[in-house]
Design a protein around this motif. Structure first.
Motif, PDB file in Angstrom:
ATOM      1  N   HIS A 757       0.860  -1.183   0.000  1.00 57.72           N
ATOM      2  CA  HIS A 757       0.000   0.000   0.000  1.00 57.72           C
ATOM      3  C   HIS A 757       0.891   1.225   0.000  1.00 57.72           C
ATOM      4  CE1 HIS A 757      -2.878   3.025   1.472  1.00 57.72           C
ATOM      5  NE2 HIS A 757      -3.807   2.241   0.972  1.00 57.72           N
ATOM      6  N   SER A 759       0.865   4.035   1.458  1.00 58.11           N
ATOM      7  CA  SER A 759       1.123   4.783   2.690  1.00 58.11           C
ATOM      8  C   SER A 759       1.147   3.895   3.931  1.00 58.11           C
ATOM      9  CB  SER A 759       0.084   5.900   2.870  1.00 58.11           C
ATOM     10  OG  SER A 759      -1.224   5.361   2.892  1.00 58.11           O
ATOM     11  N   TRP A 796      -5.345  -1.179  -5.743  1.00 51.81           N
ATOM     12  CA  TRP A 796      -6.169  -0.456  -4.785  1.00 51.81           C
ATOM     13  C   TRP A 796      -6.858   0.724  -5.468  1.00 51.81           C
ATOM     14  CZ3 TRP A 796      -2.012  -2.342  -1.436  1.00 51.81           C
ATOM     15  CH2 TRP A 796      -2.462  -2.955  -0.261  1.00 51.81           C
ATOM     16  N   SER A 797      -8.073   1.051  -5.029  1.00 47.62           N
ATOM     17  CA  SER A 797      -8.734   2.263  -5.510  1.00 47.62           C
ATOM     18  C   SER A 797      -8.037   3.474  -4.892  1.00 47.62           C
ATOM     19  CB  SER A 797     -10.215   2.262  -5.121  1.00 47.62           C
ATOM     20  OG  SER A 797     -10.359   2.256  -3.706  1.00 47.62           O
ATOM     21  N   PRO A 798      -8.221   4.677  -5.455  1.00 50.49           N
ATOM     22  CA  PRO A 798      -7.515   5.853  -4.922  1.00 50.49           C
ATOM     23  C   PRO A 798      -7.729   6.086  -3.436  1.00 50.49           C
ATOM     24  CG  PRO A 798      -8.443   6.365  -7.075  1.00 50.49           C
ATOM     25  CD  PRO A 798      -8.948   4.998  -6.704  1.00 50.49           C
ATOM     26  N   ASP A 799      -8.937   5.756  -2.920  1.00 50.62           N
ATOM     27  CA  ASP A 799      -9.189   5.963  -1.496  1.00 50.62           C
ATOM     28  C   ASP A 799      -8.979   4.693  -0.679  1.00 50.62           C
ATOM     29  OD1 ASP A 799     -11.325   4.414  -2.232  1.00 50.62           O
ATOM     30  OD2 ASP A 799     -12.864   5.842  -1.582  1.00 50.62           O
ATOM     31  N   SER A 800      -8.457   3.630  -1.313  1.00 42.87           N
ATOM     32  CA  SER A 800      -8.144   2.352  -0.650  1.00 42.87           C
ATOM     33  C   SER A 800      -9.383   1.599  -0.174  1.00 42.87           C
ATOM     34  CB  SER A 800      -7.186   2.564   0.535  1.00 42.87           C
ATOM     35  OG  SER A 800      -6.007   3.215   0.138  1.00 42.87           O
ATOM     36  N   SER A 801     -10.574   1.980  -0.622  1.00 35.84           N
ATOM     37  CA  SER A 801     -11.805   1.318  -0.178  1.00 35.84           C
ATOM     38  C   SER A 801     -12.099   0.050  -0.973  1.00 35.84           C
ATOM     39  CB  SER A 801     -13.003   2.264  -0.309  1.00 35.84           C
ATOM     40  OG  SER A 801     -12.827   3.402   0.503  1.00 35.84           O
ATOM     41  N   ARG A 815     -15.065  -4.935  -2.024  1.00 37.30           N
ATOM     42  CA  ARG A 815     -14.929  -3.963  -0.931  1.00 37.30           C
ATOM     43  C   ARG A 815     -13.842  -4.458   0.011  1.00 37.30           C
ATOM     44  NH1 ARG A 815     -20.847  -3.393  -0.446  1.00 37.30           N
ATOM     45  NH2 ARG A 815     -20.715  -4.970   1.196  1.00 37.30           N
ATOM     46  N   TRP A 836      -8.486   2.713 -12.555  1.00 40.04           N
ATOM     47  CA  TRP A 836      -9.494   3.498 -11.825  1.00 40.04           C
ATOM     48  C   TRP A 836      -9.566   4.913 -12.391  1.00 40.04           C
ATOM     49  CZ3 TRP A 836     -12.749   1.530  -8.291  1.00 40.04           C
ATOM     50  CH2 TRP A 836     -12.421   0.333  -7.641  1.00 40.04           C
ATOM     51  N   ASP A 839     -11.226   9.810  -9.347  1.00 39.08           N
ATOM     52  CA  ASP A 839     -12.022   9.894  -8.121  1.00 39.08           C
ATOM     53  C   ASP A 839     -12.398   8.526  -7.572  1.00 39.08           C
ATOM     54  OD1 ASP A 839     -13.897   9.043  -9.942  1.00 39.08           O
ATOM     55  OD2 ASP A 839     -15.224  10.781  -9.722  1.00 39.08           O
ATOM     56  N   GLY A 840     -12.041   7.458  -8.256  1.00 40.33           N
ATOM     57  CA  GLY A 840     -12.334   6.113  -7.783  1.00 40.33           C
ATOM     58  C   GLY A 840     -13.777   5.689  -7.951  1.00 40.33           C
TER      59      GLY A 840
END
Length: 938
Positions: A757, A759, A796-801, A815, A836, A839-840
């Motif tokens: 990941h 971060s 991973w999606s931009p917001d990691s969701s 998810r 992606w 904005d995901g």
């Protein structure tokens, strides 16, 4: 060398990945191409080399592979080389293709069945049995073929022939090959016969030369307890030598008798010499042994004296024991400070000018290592890295790869730009002032770039550019090519002068003062006119001052430090030539010269293919000689010229320049492929034909080696730099601390991909059976889901969701918080990629049949029909537009409703594209050109 080359259709990639992983787990080295490499001449060259160097050729049979023109070419080349051919049936093709389109060789061999109804493990064992049957024979077939083709490609140089026991073993193999498959090729047979013929010619030359020398000069040597026997043999040799001379002088009819007895003289004298060397060897061994005893007893000074007695008093006797005694007495230990392991054998390394950072490349990765222990920086490429250099000030790096791109980096690993050629890039060079650099390629061109990576000029030749070099002041560039031309250019790319040869120009160099240039060429094989091997000297203005022919092909040349002379080596001879062509000094070796260098003090270091290293001076002659334990591959002086780093076989040896005394031996378990000093001489790197590169330090005995269970395929640092995640070719993922402690390994079946990941200290893994997991560095399992097919990539999606993955003809979204599959989008063909939106909220996926735009729940919002196979796609930063490019040269700009806003057709497919930050413009590149496309329609 690879064990197996796998030929297949891209439609069968999922199966081939599984087969590759299973074979790698059993310890096989596989040559297989999972990249979308452009089908160029260089791509085909790589394929040819892969087939040549592999022991077995495995062809995956399917309706797609049997009609592919590319796999047909691979089959034909393997058949021409008489490769061990093993067809593997994955998908039957009967009734689906025209039998006339199928290569006839496919039906000539027994098939291994990997159909859907066949048990995979049973079939795998059958394949293993097929490729390992008579494995020693196959390996020898491959090894001799590789050497024979190198011999043929390099104008059949004698130095590349077999020698000694190699010839005997090759002849025995050839004899045993009469009833075996695959048969030896005609080149095999010619190469072995040529090796034996050359060996016999050299042996005759040696016998004649030795006999004459011994008869005329005699021997007068004394040696310890064998003195009497040696002296008696020597006297007998002199007496009989006199008899031979008298009988030969009386009548011509006595010539035969004289020759016969002359041979007896040589034999007696050789016995004398052997006895002497045995005595010296025994004395050296005794002194070395006593040195060790004194060292153990604390008598350091006496131990040193005995070690010097063992080594220096018998310089012609190379005893490892004597050498080691001297090293122990001096207490000059050299230590490994780092052992760097990679999936592929390291391709090369380069120190920066400060000597504190090392650029290493292996496979598709390059890594920057800091000797002070800072976190390594990984530079990822889209092809195998072929080379790399630092800028003079260390502020930039340039690497180049097999994908025909050069990559321009900052030292922190940021990719600043990539630079494209139309064929494989062979090298690059900075100007001394750092204002420009040049890259050159097999596309018959070189390119000048400025210090920021900006394009300056393209420099054209009519054939493969072999090299380039800047003048010492950085204002003039010299390029040379197989078109028989060397050319001078200014820094803006304006041609100043052309220097003509009658054959391909193979080498060139500026004098240290920039006033002169040498260029050299060799007569081509089977040349009938203008066939001289020639070295030319030119003024920097391009005026020819002298042309010097050589009987033997020129192997190399180098300027003297003052630029007043040139050292040229050709065959057994080394010559020092003045600017007027006059021979200032000459040295004849006992074997072909392997290389030479000129030290700052005017002395010359040279080495031959007989393993002997020499220091000599033009005005004096030989100063010292040192025989190495294996053939010398290269010699490099340190910055002070006080030490030499000699690479020979499995050893790197540090030798004192003035005395020729070995100072330290750096042992390895495999043949060395490279070695080099840091600028300050404090560090040395060495790399082998294995997968490890070592950094050595004489001051810091620190070593960190990760005990990997199998050959590593990938290694990634965690975002905080505290952990290393490795993935082996056998599919084992392992997590390590920086001190080499194994935290845990993952209980997955054949992991094929890993990703940290960006971060958090969490990482993704995906495996051959479709299992996808997220874990933290403590080993906690955070997510465990399974895809319906082998995942090609997981993102991973931009917001990691969410997690996005694709494989075969599907793409999926899960998810992250609960692992629920919320989207499963099917395509009509194999999915080639997915991305992606910024904005995901949406996903774009593309295949051979087109592209699809869908939201995170899998609802398709738009389909985009393409005229050809889509190679890539890119979202605009504001997420309102999409740019795609295809294999047929078509490009298109789409809105998020799936409407084509702009379309165009290019003659050459583009190889990449990038949006401007404001989403207004698109920079696209192809071949040696680039274009700017306005997203508003211009």
């Amino acid at each position: 060398m690879p064990d197996i080359f796998i030929s297949y259709s891209r439609k069968d990639k999922t199966f081939v990945r599984r087969l590759h992983a299973a074979l790698a787990e059993r310890g096989f080295d596989i040559w297989v191409d999972f990249e979308d490499i452009p089908l160029t001449a260089d791509w085909w060259k790589e394929i040819q080399q892969g087939i040549e160097s592999s022991n077995a050729f495995v062809f995956v049979i399917s309706p797609d592979s049997v009609v592919s023109p590319y796999t047909r070419d691979e089959i034909q080349y393997a058949v021409e080389l008489n490769k061990h051919f093993v067809p593997v049936l994955y998908r039957p093709y009967e009734g689906q293709v025209d039998p006339n389109d199928v290569h006839p060789s496919i039906g000539l061999y027994n098939w291994v069945f990997f159909r859907e109804e066949d048990d995979f493990e049973t079939s795998l064992q059958a394949l293993v049995d097929a490729v390992t049957t008579d494995l020693d024979y196959l390996r020898t077939h491959t090894r001799l073929l590789v050497r024979a083709r190198e011999w043929e490609e390099r104008a059949r140089e004698n130095s590349l022939l077999l020698d000694g026991i190699e010839i005997y073993e090759a002849e025995k193999w050839l004899e045993a090959a009469q009833n075996k498959q695959p048969e030896p090729t005609p080149l095999h047979i010619e190469y072995i016969h040529a090796s034996r013929a050359y060996e016999r010619a050299m042996r005759r030359r040696w016998i004649i030369g030795t006999s004459i020398t011994l008869v005329v000069l005699g021997l007068a040597v004394l040696s310890f307890w064998l003195f009497t026997q040696a002296n008696n043999n020597l006297q007998l040799a002199n007496v009989r030598g006199t008899q031979v001379a008298q009988q030969a002088a009386t009548a011509e009819s006595a010539l035969e008798l004289a020759l016969i007895r002359g041979t007896e003289v040589a034999q007696q004298a050789l016995i004398s010499e052997v006895n002497l060397r045995e005595a010296q060897s025994a004395q050296a061994l005794l002194a070395a042994s006593k040195s060790g005893e004194m060292l153990a007893a604390g008598q350091d000074e006496l131990a040193l004296l005995l070690a010097l007695e063992a080594f220096e008093n018998y310089p012609e006797i190379y005893r490892v024991e004597a050498q080691q005694a001297l090293l122990n007495a001096l207490n000059r230990s050299t230590h490994v400070v780092a052992a760097l392991t990679s999936e592929e054998p390291p391709g090369g390394a380069r120190w920066n000018n400060n000597g504190n950072r090392l650029l290493v490349w292996a496979g598709t990765d390059a890594v920057i290592y800091d000797v002070d222990g800072a976190e390594p920086i990984q530079l990822t490429h889209n092809g195998d890295v072929l080379g790399g250099i630092w800028s003079p000030d260390g502020a930039h790096l340039l690497t180049w790869a097999s994908d025909q791109f050069a990559y321009y980096w900052s030292p922190d690993g940021t990719l600043l730009t990539d630079l494209k050629h139309e064929a494989t890039i062979d090298g690059a060079a900075w100007s001394a002032d750092g204002a420009h650099f040049v890259t050159w390629s097999r596309d018959s061109s070189a390119t000048i770039w400025d210090a920021e990576g900006g394009f300056v000029a393209e420099l054209l030749h009519n054939d493969w550019v072999r090299g380039a070099g800047w003048s010492p002041d950085g204002q003039t560039l010299l390029t040379w090519s197989l078109d028989g031309r060397a050319r001078l250019w200014n820094a803006t790319g304006r041609r100043l002068q052309t220097l003509f040869h009658d054959a391909p120009v193979l080498g060139a160099g500026w004098s240290p003062d920039g006033a002169h240039i040498f260029t050299w060429s060799n007569a081509p094989t089977r040349c009938q006119e203008n066939c001289a091997n020639v070295l030319n000297i030119w003024r920097s203005s391009g005026q020819l001052t002298i042309s010097m022919p050589y009987e033997q092909p020129i192997a190399g040349a180098v300027w003297s430090p003052d630029g007043a002379q040139i050292l040229v080596w050709s065959g057994h001879n080394l010559q020092v030539r003045g600017l007027d062509g006059a021979i200032g000094a000459e040295l004849t070796l006992e074997a072909d010269a392997g290389g030479a260098l000129w030290l700052d003090d005017g002395a010359i270091i040279s080495w031959g293919l007989d393993n002997v290293l020499l220091r000599w001076e033009p005005a004096i002659g030989e100063i010292w000689r040192l025989e190495m334990a294996a053939r010398i591959a290269n010699v490099r002086p340190d910055a002070s010229n006080e030490m030499l780093l000699v690479r020979a076989g499995e050893q790197a040896v540090i030798v004192a320049t003035n005395s020729g005394t070995p100072w330290s031996i750096l042992p390895h378990e495999r043949t060395l492929q490279g070695a080099g000093w840091s600028t300050d001489g404090e560090y040395i790197y060495t790399r082998t034909s294995g997968r490890t590169l070592r950094i050595w330090d004489t001051l810091n005995p620190v070593q960190t080696v990760l005990p990997l269970r199998s050959i590593p395929q990938q290694a990634l640092w965690s975002p905080d730099g505290a952990f290393a995640l490795t993935l082996s070719r056998a599919g084992v993922a392992e997590l390590w601390t920086l001190d080499g402690e194994l935290v845990f390994d993952l209980p997955l079946s054949q992991v094929i991909g890993v990703r940290w990941h960006e971060s958090d200290n969490q990482f993704l893994t995906w495996s051959l059976d479709g299992e996808i997991q997220i874990r933290d560095t403590e080993g906690n399992l955070l997510l465990d889901v399974t895809a319906r097919a082998l995942p090609e990539n997981v993102i991973w999606s931009p917001d990691s969701s969410y997690l996005l993955a694709y494989g075969d003809r599907e793409a999926w979204v899960w998810r992250v918080d609960d692992g629920v599959l919320i989207a499963n989008v099917e395509h009509d063909d194999v999915v080639n990629g997915a991305a992606w939106s910024p904005d995901g909220a949406a996903v774009l996926s593309w295949s051979d049949a087109g592209a699809a735009l869908w939201n995170v729940t899998g609802e398709v919002q738009a389909n985009m029909a393409a005229t050809g196979l889509i190679l890539g796609a890119a979202w605009s930063p504001d997420g309102t537009k999409i740019f795609t490019w295809s294999a047929d040269g078509s490009i298109a700009l789409w809105n998020t409703a799936g409407d084509a806003v702009q379309t165009a057709m290019r003659q050459t497919p583009i190889t990449g594209a990038a949006w401007s930050p404001d989403s207004v413009s698109i920079l696209l590149w192809a071949g040696q050109g680039a274009a700017l496309l306005n997203a508003d329609g211009e």
